[in-house]
Design a protein around this motif. Structure first.
Motif, PDB file in Angstrom:
ATOM      1  N   THR A   8     -13.808   6.630 -43.507  1.00 24.26           N
ATOM      2  CA  THR A   8     -14.332   7.981 -43.665  1.00 24.26           C
ATOM      3  C   THR A   8     -15.822   7.844 -43.959  1.00 24.26           C
ATOM      4  N   ASP A   9     -16.598   8.907 -43.742  1.00 25.42           N
ATOM      5  CA  ASP A   9     -18.049   8.788 -43.916  1.00 25.42           C
ATOM      6  C   ASP A   9     -18.568   9.471 -45.186  1.00 25.42           C
ATOM      7  N   GLY A  10     -17.688   9.718 -46.141  1.00 25.65           N
ATOM      8  CA  GLY A  10     -18.096  10.382 -47.377  1.00 25.65           C
ATOM      9  C   GLY A  10     -18.804   9.461 -48.351  1.00 25.65           C
ATOM     10  N   GLU A  11     -19.091  10.007 -49.532  1.00 31.91           N
ATOM     11  CA  GLU A  11     -19.777   9.230 -50.570  1.00 31.91           C
ATOM     12  C   GLU A  11     -18.954   8.033 -51.030  1.00 31.91           C
ATOM     13  N   TYR A 120     -21.627  -0.288 -35.877  1.00 30.00           N
ATOM     14  CA  TYR A 120     -21.073   0.786 -36.710  1.00 30.00           C
ATOM     15  C   TYR A 120     -21.377   2.099 -35.997  1.00 30.00           C
ATOM     16  N   LEU A 121     -20.340   2.770 -35.519  1.00 26.56           N
ATOM     17  CA  LEU A 121     -20.500   3.988 -34.736  1.00 26.56           C
ATOM     18  C   LEU A 121     -20.093   5.179 -35.599  1.00 26.56           C
ATOM     19  N   HIS A 122     -21.045   6.062 -35.897  1.00 24.62           N
ATOM     20  CA  HIS A 122     -20.828   7.193 -36.804  1.00 24.62           C
ATOM     21  C   HIS A 122     -20.601   8.447 -35.975  1.00 24.62           C
ATOM     22  N   ALA A 123     -19.338   8.881 -35.911  1.00 22.28           N
ATOM     23  CA  ALA A 123     -19.005  10.044 -35.087  1.00 22.28           C
ATOM     24  C   ALA A 123     -17.757  10.727 -35.637  1.00 22.28           C
ATOM     25  N   GLY A 124     -17.741  12.045 -35.583  1.00 14.64           N
ATOM     26  CA  GLY A 124     -16.554  12.800 -35.956  1.00 14.64           C
ATOM     27  C   GLY A 124     -16.115  12.622 -37.399  1.00 14.64           C
ATOM     28  N   GLY A 125     -17.061  12.442 -38.311  1.00 18.27           N
ATOM     29  CA  GLY A 125     -16.713  12.284 -39.721  1.00 18.27           C
ATOM     30  C   GLY A 125     -16.157  10.917 -40.076  1.00 18.27           C
ATOM     31  N   LYS A 126     -16.299   9.965 -39.153  1.00 16.52           N
ATOM     32  CA  LYS A 126     -15.790   8.611 -39.374  1.00 16.52           C
ATOM     33  C   LYS A 126     -16.854   7.591 -38.967  1.00 16.52           C
ATOM     34  N   VAL A 127     -16.689   6.370 -39.481  1.00 20.24           N
ATOM     35  CA  VAL A 127     -17.505   5.243 -39.051  1.00 20.24           C
ATOM     36  C   VAL A 127     -16.553   4.196 -38.467  1.00 20.24           C
ATOM     37  N   HIS A 128     -16.774   3.881 -37.206  1.00 16.16           N
ATOM     38  CA  HIS A 128     -15.985   2.869 -36.508  1.00 16.16           C
ATOM     39  C   HIS A 128     -16.791   1.576 -36.534  1.00 16.16           C
ATOM     40  N   ALA A 129     -16.329   0.591 -37.283  1.00 16.25           N
ATOM     41  CA  ALA A 129     -17.007  -0.702 -37.363  1.00 16.25           C
ATOM     42  C   ALA A 129     -16.338  -1.643 -36.369  1.00 16.25           C
ATOM     43  N   VAL A 130     -17.042  -1.929 -35.261  1.00 15.56           N
ATOM     44  CA  VAL A 130     -16.481  -2.733 -34.176  1.00 15.56           C
ATOM     45  C   VAL A 130     -17.073  -4.137 -34.254  1.00 15.56           C
ATOM     46  N   LEU A 131     -16.260  -5.090 -34.701  1.00  9.54           N
ATOM     47  CA  LEU A 131     -16.685  -6.487 -34.755  1.00  9.54           C
ATOM     48  C   LEU A 131     -16.505  -7.074 -33.362  1.00  9.54           C
ATOM     49  N   CYS A 132     -17.627  -7.343 -32.689  1.00 10.32           N
ATOM     50  CA  CYS A 132     -17.603  -7.907 -31.343  1.00 10.32           C
ATOM     51  C   CYS A 132     -17.814  -9.407 -31.423  1.00 10.32           C
ATOM     52  N   GLU A 133     -17.052 -10.124 -30.591  1.00  8.34           N
ATOM     53  CA  GLU A 133     -17.158 -11.577 -30.530  1.00  8.34           C
ATOM     54  C   GLU A 133     -17.286 -11.993 -29.069  1.00  8.34           C
ATOM     55  N   ALA A 134     -17.405 -13.288 -28.815  1.00  8.35           N
ATOM     56  CA  ALA A 134     -17.578 -13.791 -27.457  1.00  8.35           C
ATOM     57  C   ALA A 134     -16.518 -13.218 -26.527  1.00  8.35           C
ATOM     58  N   ARG A 142     -25.561   6.965 -24.921  1.00  8.39           N
ATOM     59  CA  ARG A 142     -26.832   7.391 -25.501  1.00  8.39           C
ATOM     60  C   ARG A 142     -26.591   8.488 -26.534  1.00  8.39           C
ATOM     61  N   ASN A 143     -27.467   8.529 -27.531  1.00 10.60           N
ATOM     62  CA  ASN A 143     -27.445   9.509 -28.619  1.00 10.60           C
ATOM     63  C   ASN A 143     -26.267   9.369 -29.573  1.00 10.60           C
ATOM     64  N   THR A 144     -25.496   8.283 -29.473  1.00  6.56           N
ATOM     65  CA  THR A 144     -24.440   8.007 -30.456  1.00  6.56           C
ATOM     66  C   THR A 144     -25.106   7.462 -31.714  1.00  6.56           C
ATOM     67  N   THR A 145     -24.819   8.067 -32.850  1.00 12.79           N
ATOM     68  CA  THR A 145     -25.401   7.621 -34.113  1.00 12.79           C
ATOM     69  C   THR A 145     -24.712   6.324 -34.536  1.00 12.79           C
ATOM     70  N   HIS A 146     -25.512   5.295 -34.827  1.00 15.01           N
ATOM     71  CA  HIS A 146     -24.927   3.984 -35.122  1.00 15.01           C
ATOM     72  C   HIS A 146     -25.937   3.076 -35.821  1.00 15.01           C
ATOM     73  N   TRP A 147     -25.458   1.893 -36.196  1.00 17.85           N
ATOM     74  CA  TRP A 147     -26.313   0.801 -36.646  1.00 17.85           C
ATOM     75  C   TRP A 147     -25.604  -0.499 -36.321  1.00 17.85           C
ATOM     76  N   PHE A 148     -26.295  -1.629 -36.514  1.00 20.24           N
ATOM     77  CA  PHE A 148     -25.768  -2.937 -36.142  1.00 20.24           C
ATOM     78  C   PHE A 148     -26.023  -3.916 -37.267  1.00 20.24           C
TER      79      PHE A 148
END
Length: 196
Positions: A8-11, A120-134, A142-148
């Motif tokens: 969830t993306d709350g405090e 970390y993809l922030h959308a729809g009141g949630k944060v999806h943390a996608v651990l990518c590997e080889a 585009r315009n998806t709120t995120h960080w890496f």
């Protein structure tokens, strides 16, 4: 293998999902218009392979993505420990550049040749943390709120796709949400503990 954690993306963020099931990950990401695909990893690629050698090794896959999506600029981003005395400082600076929430006017498409990192993809009141590997190819619209986050000991090589030659340009939101969500080191440690 890809690993997804949804918060969830709350405090006080709560964990909603933790999974390595590729079908469940793909279905969950599809809800936010993010595509996850997998390519066969080229096993005999030398560790010190340069950009041209890496792009040639994945030439057919790269050309297919370019043809499908119209990308005009492709490069290779790499960050690996090199034993230099300034490595800790360079690693910390590189990590810090991407840790704040931002958007792009272009898609963010990455194929992990080696190593790992978390989008970390922030959308729809949630944060999806996608651990990518080889082997993981992640396509974020585009315009998806995120960080890496690449962790405190960055070690990855990724092919990047762009629609223009400017490459990576971020528009930072100023939202401090990244500080509330578990970082790369915490998520990878929790995943390892679950596997025991």
């Amino acid at each position: 293998m890809t690993y997804l954690t949804v918060y969830t993306d709350g405090e006080q963020p709560e964990t909603l999902l933790e999974t390595e099931d590729t079908a469940e990950i793909a279905a969950t990401l599809k809800e936010i218009d993010v595509v996850l695909r997998h390519w066969q990893v080229v096993e005999d690629l030398p560790e010190d392979a340069g950009q041209e050698e890496i792009l040639a090794a994945y030439g057919a896959e790269v050309e297919r993505v370019i043809a499908e999506e119209g990308y005009t600029f492709v490069d290779v981003a790499r960050l690996r420990p090199d034993g230099g005395p300034d490595w800790p400082e360079r690693a910390a600076a590189a990590r810090q550049k991407f840790l704040s929430e931002h958007t792009h006017d272009d898609d963010e498409v990455r194929y992990f040749v080696s190593g790992s990192g978390i989008f970390y993809l922030h959308a729809g009141g949630k944060v999806h943390a996608v651990l990518c590997e080889a082997g993981d190819l992640l396509s974020v619209p585009r315009n998806t709120t995120h960080w890496f986050d690449m962790g405190t000991e960055p070690d990855f090589t990724a092919i990047r796709f762009f629609h223009d030659d400017d490459g990576w340009v971020g528009d930072f939101t100023g939202d401090p949400i990244a500080a509330r969500i578990p970082d790369f080191d915490a998520i990878t440690a929790a995943r390892a503990a679950r596997a025991r």
